[in-house]
Design an enzyme around this catalytic site. Sequence first.
Site, PDB file in Angstrom:
ATOM      1  N   LYS A 114      -3.172  12.685   2.057  1.00  0.00           N
ATOM      2  CA  LYS A 114      -4.086  12.695   3.204  1.00  0.00           C
ATOM      3  C   LYS A 114      -5.347  13.409   2.726  1.00  0.00           C
ATOM      4  O   LYS A 114      -6.564  12.929   3.132  1.00  0.00           O
ATOM      5  CB  LYS A 114      -3.604  13.359   4.503  1.00  0.00           C
ATOM      6  CG  LYS A 114      -2.690  12.636   5.244  1.00  0.00           C
ATOM      7  CD  LYS A 114      -2.419  12.918   6.669  1.00  0.00           C
ATOM      8  CE  LYS A 114      -1.411  12.436   7.436  1.00  0.00           C
ATOM      9  NZ  LYS A 114      -1.185  13.010   8.921  1.00  0.00           N
ATOM     10  N   LYS A 196       4.716   3.001   2.331  1.00  0.00           N
ATOM     11  CA  LYS A 196       5.562   3.003   3.959  1.00  0.00           C
ATOM     12  C   LYS A 196       4.725   2.268   4.903  1.00  0.00           C
ATOM     13  O   LYS A 196       3.352   2.505   4.831  1.00  0.00           O
ATOM     14  CB  LYS A 196       5.555   4.414   4.253  1.00  0.00           C
ATOM     15  CG  LYS A 196       6.691   4.861   5.379  1.00  0.00           C
ATOM     16  CD  LYS A 196       6.436   5.983   5.811  1.00  0.00           C
ATOM     17  CE  LYS A 196       5.848   6.367   7.089  1.00  0.00           C
ATOM     18  NZ  LYS A 196       5.785   7.595   7.864  1.00  0.00           N
ATOM     19  N   LYS A 199       1.001   3.774  10.837  1.00  0.00           N
ATOM     20  CA  LYS A 199       0.208   3.421  12.007  1.00  0.00           C
ATOM     21  C   LYS A 199      -1.189   3.455  11.748  1.00  0.00           C
ATOM     22  O   LYS A 199      -2.139   2.745  12.062  1.00  0.00           O
ATOM     23  CB  LYS A 199       0.322   4.589  12.942  1.00  0.00           C
ATOM     24  CG  LYS A 199       1.653   4.875  13.680  1.00  0.00           C
ATOM     25  CD  LYS A 199       1.323   5.959  14.732  1.00  0.00           C
ATOM     26  CE  LYS A 199       1.320   7.339  14.072  1.00  0.00           C
ATOM     27  NZ  LYS A 199       2.358   7.986  14.842  1.00  0.00           N
TER      28      LYS A 199
END
Length: 332
Positions: A114, A196, A199
Site C-alpha cells: 500500500k 487477489k 475492492k
Amino acid sequence: MKKQILSGIQPSGILTLGNYLGALRNFVKIQEDDNYECKFFIADLHSITVPQEPEQLRKNIKSILIQYLACGLDPEKNTIFMQSHVHEHAELGWILNNCTYMGELSRMTQYKDKSKKQDNIRVGLFDYPVLMAADILLYDADYVPVGEDQRQHLEIARDIAKRFNSIYKDDVFKLPKPLITENTARIMSLQEPTKKMSKSDDNKDASIFLLDSRDEIMRKVKRAVTDSENCVKYSDDKPGIKNLMNIYSAVTDKSYTEIEEEFKDSGYGQFKTAVATAVADTLEPIQEKYNKLNSPEYEDYLKSICEKGAKHAHEIAKNKLKEVYDTVGFIA
Ligand code: TRP
C-alpha cells in the site's frame, strides 16, 4: 465456554465476490454454530489510513452494515458494531504501540504494497496492524476468520499479545488464531489472476461486486483473462481457469473433478456462461435484501442494531481495558 470469534471488514465501498466467498459467507456459517460467540464489526477507524472523502465514507460505512445483513449476518445471533463506537479500540491500540517494534511493522507485506502506491505515507497506515491487534485482543478472541492476506496481521497480533504477557503478566491477552477457509480464501482478479481480487482495483473489470447486475457479471466473466488451451482443467499453470473454477466450485459446491467432467466437451465460452450465471444466481437474493434494507423505512432498524452492538461490545472492551491499564501501572 463458547469460543470467541471476531472479525471486521473495512468500509471501502461495495464488497467483492472475493470478500463474500472468502469472508462473509464464512461468517454466516459460523454464526449458526452454537459453539461460537461471534462479533463482527465495521473497521471504520482502519479506513482512514488511506485518504477518504467524509461524505463518501459515511455512505460506505452504512453500506457495509447493509451488506453484512444482506449476506445473512443475523444481529440476533451476533454482535454487530462499528469500531469507532467503541473508543477502547483506539486506546488499547496506543498501549500496544508500546509493545511493538518498528522493524516488525516495516516487514508487513500489506504495508509495503500500500505504501508503494502513495507519496505521503500516513503513520496510521504503518501502525494499522497494531490497531488490528487491539481489535482482536480486546475481546479475547479465540479465532479470527480472515482472508489469506491477513494471516501476517494475525501473526503480529499474537506476537504483540505474547510480548505484553511476558513483559507484564501472563494471561492478560489470549493468543488468537486465524480461521482461513481453503480454496475460497483466495479469489483472484479476473484480469490478472495471479493477484487477489480487490475492492480497490483500478480496473473495474477485475472484480465482481456484490451489487453488480447479471449483465455486468456476464460481461466481466466473459472478459476474464484465461489461456489459449480451451480446456477446462484445474492446474497451477492456468491461473485464469483455475480462478474461474474456484469461483464456480465455491458457488455451486461442485468439486474440481465434477467441473472438469461437466465441461469436458465445451470450450471456455460455455464454461464462462455457466460461471457467470451461477454467480448471478448466488448474488441475486443478496441484492434483493440489500435494496430492501437500503430504504428510509429501515433507517431506525439499522441504527438500533449498531446501538445494541456497540453497547454489548463496550461492556466487554471496557473491562479488558481496565485490566490492561491496571497491569501497566496506571492509577484507577
Ligand atoms: N485488516 C482487515 C482487512 O483489511 C480488517 C480488520 C481490521 C480486521 N481489524 C480486524 C479483521 C480485526 C479481523 C480482525 O481485511
